[in-house]
Design an enzyme around this catalytic site. Structure first.
Site, PDB file in Angstrom:
ATOM      1  N   TYR A  77       0.850  -1.193   0.000  1.00 11.60           N
ATOM      2  CA  TYR A  77       0.000   0.000   0.000  1.00 11.60           C
ATOM      3  C   TYR A  77       0.883   1.239   0.000  1.00 11.60           C
ATOM      4  O   TYR A  77       1.945   1.253   0.621  1.00 11.60           O
ATOM      5  CB  TYR A  77      -0.856   0.060   1.268  1.00 11.60           C
ATOM      6  CG  TYR A  77      -1.989  -0.935   1.299  1.00 11.60           C
ATOM      7  CD1 TYR A  77      -3.243  -0.597   0.823  1.00 11.60           C
ATOM      8  CD2 TYR A  77      -1.786  -2.215   1.808  1.00 11.60           C
ATOM      9  CE1 TYR A  77      -4.286  -1.515   0.861  1.00 11.60           C
ATOM     10  CE2 TYR A  77      -2.819  -3.141   1.846  1.00 11.60           C
ATOM     11  CZ  TYR A  77      -4.064  -2.781   1.369  1.00 11.60           C
ATOM     12  OH  TYR A  77      -5.094  -3.692   1.395  1.00 11.60           O
ATOM     13  N   TYR A  84      -0.441 -10.150   0.452  1.00 10.18           N
ATOM     14  CA  TYR A  84       0.597  -9.627   1.347  1.00 10.18           C
ATOM     15  C   TYR A  84       0.516 -10.294   2.719  1.00 10.18           C
ATOM     16  O   TYR A  84      -0.553 -10.773   3.114  1.00 10.18           O
ATOM     17  CB  TYR A  84       0.518  -8.100   1.452  1.00 10.18           C
ATOM     18  CG  TYR A  84      -0.770  -7.529   2.007  1.00 10.18           C
ATOM     19  CD1 TYR A  84      -0.994  -7.437   3.385  1.00 10.18           C
ATOM     20  CD2 TYR A  84      -1.765  -7.056   1.151  1.00 10.18           C
ATOM     21  CE1 TYR A  84      -2.166  -6.894   3.887  1.00 10.18           C
ATOM     22  CE2 TYR A  84      -2.944  -6.512   1.650  1.00 10.18           C
ATOM     23  CZ  TYR A  84      -3.139  -6.445   3.026  1.00 10.18           C
ATOM     24  OH  TYR A  84      -4.305  -5.911   3.504  1.00 10.18           O
ATOM     25  N   ARG A 119      -2.815 -12.338   3.294  1.00  2.00           N
ATOM     26  CA  ARG A 119      -4.081 -11.825   2.803  1.00  2.00           C
ATOM     27  C   ARG A 119      -4.194 -12.103   1.312  1.00  2.00           C
ATOM     28  O   ARG A 119      -3.274 -11.824   0.557  1.00  2.00           O
ATOM     29  CB  ARG A 119      -4.187 -10.307   3.002  1.00  2.00           C
ATOM     30  CG  ARG A 119      -4.167  -9.760   4.396  1.00  2.00           C
ATOM     31  CD  ARG A 119      -5.449  -9.882   5.203  1.00  2.00           C
ATOM     32  NE  ARG A 119      -6.673 -10.334   4.616  1.00  2.00           N
ATOM     33  CZ  ARG A 119      -7.703  -9.553   4.272  1.00  2.00           C
ATOM     34  NH1 ARG A 119      -7.634  -8.264   4.409  1.00  2.00           N
ATOM     35  NH2 ARG A 119      -8.810 -10.069   3.807  1.00  2.00           N
ATOM     36  N   HIS A 172      -7.317  -8.407  -2.621  1.00  2.00           N
ATOM     37  CA  HIS A 172      -8.613  -7.821  -2.261  1.00  2.00           C
ATOM     38  C   HIS A 172      -8.564  -6.315  -2.468  1.00  2.00           C
ATOM     39  O   HIS A 172      -7.491  -5.716  -2.513  1.00  2.00           O
ATOM     40  CB  HIS A 172      -8.971  -8.134  -0.800  1.00  2.00           C
ATOM     41  CG  HIS A 172      -7.989  -7.562   0.176  1.00  2.00           C
ATOM     42  ND1 HIS A 172      -6.818  -8.215   0.515  1.00  2.00           N
ATOM     43  CD2 HIS A 172      -7.963  -6.385   0.863  1.00  2.00           C
ATOM     44  CE1 HIS A 172      -6.130  -7.468   1.367  1.00  2.00           C
ATOM     45  NE2 HIS A 172      -6.795  -6.353   1.589  1.00  2.00           N
ATOM     46  N   HIS A 199     -10.374  -2.727  -0.917  1.00  2.00           N
ATOM     47  CA  HIS A 199     -11.189  -2.146   0.158  1.00  2.00           C
ATOM     48  C   HIS A 199     -12.187  -1.154  -0.430  1.00  2.00           C
ATOM     49  O   HIS A 199     -11.833  -0.391  -1.344  1.00  2.00           O
ATOM     50  CB  HIS A 199     -10.299  -1.398   1.152  1.00  2.00           C
ATOM     51  CG  HIS A 199      -9.347  -2.291   1.887  1.00  2.00           C
ATOM     52  ND1 HIS A 199      -9.598  -2.757   3.154  1.00  2.00           N
ATOM     53  CD2 HIS A 199      -8.144  -2.807   1.526  1.00  2.00           C
ATOM     54  CE1 HIS A 199      -8.586  -3.512   3.547  1.00  2.00           C
ATOM     55  NE2 HIS A 199      -7.685  -3.570   2.578  1.00  2.00           N
TER      56      HIS A 199
HETATM   57 FE   LIG Z   1      -5.955  -4.766   2.712  1.00  2.00          FE
END
Ligand SMILES: [Fe+2]
Length: 216
Positions: A103, A142, A150, A153, A155
Site C-alpha cells: 500500500y 501480502y 491476505r 482484495h 477495500h
Molecule cells: Fe488490505
C-alpha cells in the site's frame, strides 16, 4: 368449445399457473440475491496522504507517462438496494495494494516495492442503473500476521444519504488464498458469495461486483 380448443385452453391455463409459481420462486431467489453486502474491517491502510488523481483509471497517474506494473483488470460494479433497485450517485471510495502487495501508506510494514505509476486510490460515483467501473491491477497478496497471507482484495467504502454506509473488502474468485483467509473464512458461505467478484471476461480481464446497500 371443441375438444381440441378446450385442450388448448386447459394447457394455456396450466402454463399460466406454472408461470405464476415460477415468478414467485424467482422473487424468492431475488430476495436471497439482494442480501446486504457484508461489512468488513477497514484495515489500517486507508490513504492518509492527499493525492489529486483519484479517477477511475488506477493504472495511470495524471501527468505521468508510465503505467502501473501488474495484471490489468477492469471491475464492472453495480450498487443496488435490498429490493434490487439501482442506487445512483452513491460514492464508491476504494483503495488497494499494488501488484506487489504494497500500500502507498506510511505505516505499511511490507518491504515490497512501491509502484510510482500506481494510483492505488479512487473515488467514483455510481451512475445510471447504479453502475460504476474502474481499471486497476490485480492487487498482490501480502503478509498479515504469523503465516497468514491476505488474498488479493480491494477495500471499499460506499456511501449515499439515506443508506447505511458500507465498509467492506472485495475478493476475486479462483484465488487459492481465499480459502485460508482469516477474515473471509469468518463469513458464512452465503456472505462470501456477496464478497467475491466473478470473472466475466478474459480480454480485457473483467470482474463483476454487486454492492447491496441497506436503507436507513
Ligand atoms: Fe488490505
Amino acid at each position: 368449445m371443441s375438444d381440441s380448443s378446450r385442450r388448448t385452453f386447459i394447457k394455456a391455463g396450466m402454463v399460466g399457473g406454472f408461470a405464476a409459481a415460477f415468478s414467485k420462486l424467482t422473487r424468492a431467489a431475488d430476495a436471497t440475491v439482494h442480501l446486504p453486502t457484508p461489512s468488513e474491517i477497514e484495515g489500517p491502510f486507508y490513504p492518509i496522504t492527499p493525492q489529486k488523481d483519484k479517477d477511475f483509471d488506477m493504472t495511470q497517474i495524471e501527468g505521468k507517462s508510465g503505467v502501473a506494473r501488474g495484471r490489468k483488470i477492469t471491475i464492472e460494479g453495480r450498487v443496488l438496494d435490498t429490493d434490487g433497485q439501482p442506487v445512483e450517485d452513491a460514492t464508491v471510495d476504494l483503495w488497494q495494494a499494488n501488484a506487489a502487495g504494497r500500500y502507498r501508506h506510511p505505516h505499511d510494514p511490507n518491504p515490497a516495492p512501491l509502484d510510482p505509476n500506481f494510483q492505488g486510490w479512487a473515488i467514483v460515483q455510481s451512475g445510471r442503473q447504479g453502475r460504476f467501473h474502474f481499471k486497476t491491477v490485480l492487487p498482490g497478496a501480502y503478509p498479515a500476521s504469523g503465516n497468514w497471507m491476505r488474498p488479493p482484495h480491494i477495500h471499499f467504502r460506499v456511501s449515499k444519504r439515506g443508506y447505511l454506509e458500507l465498509v467492506t473488502q472485495m475478493y476475486f474468485e479462483e484465488q487459492e488464498l481465499n480459502e485460508s483467509d482469516l477474515l473471509l473464512m469468518r463469513k458464512s458461505e452465503m456472505e462470501r458469495q456477496g464478497m467475491v467478484a466473478r470473472r466475466i471476461k478474459d480480454e480485457p480481464e473483467t470482474y463483476r461486483y454487486t454492492i447491496v446497500l441497506q436503507k436507513l
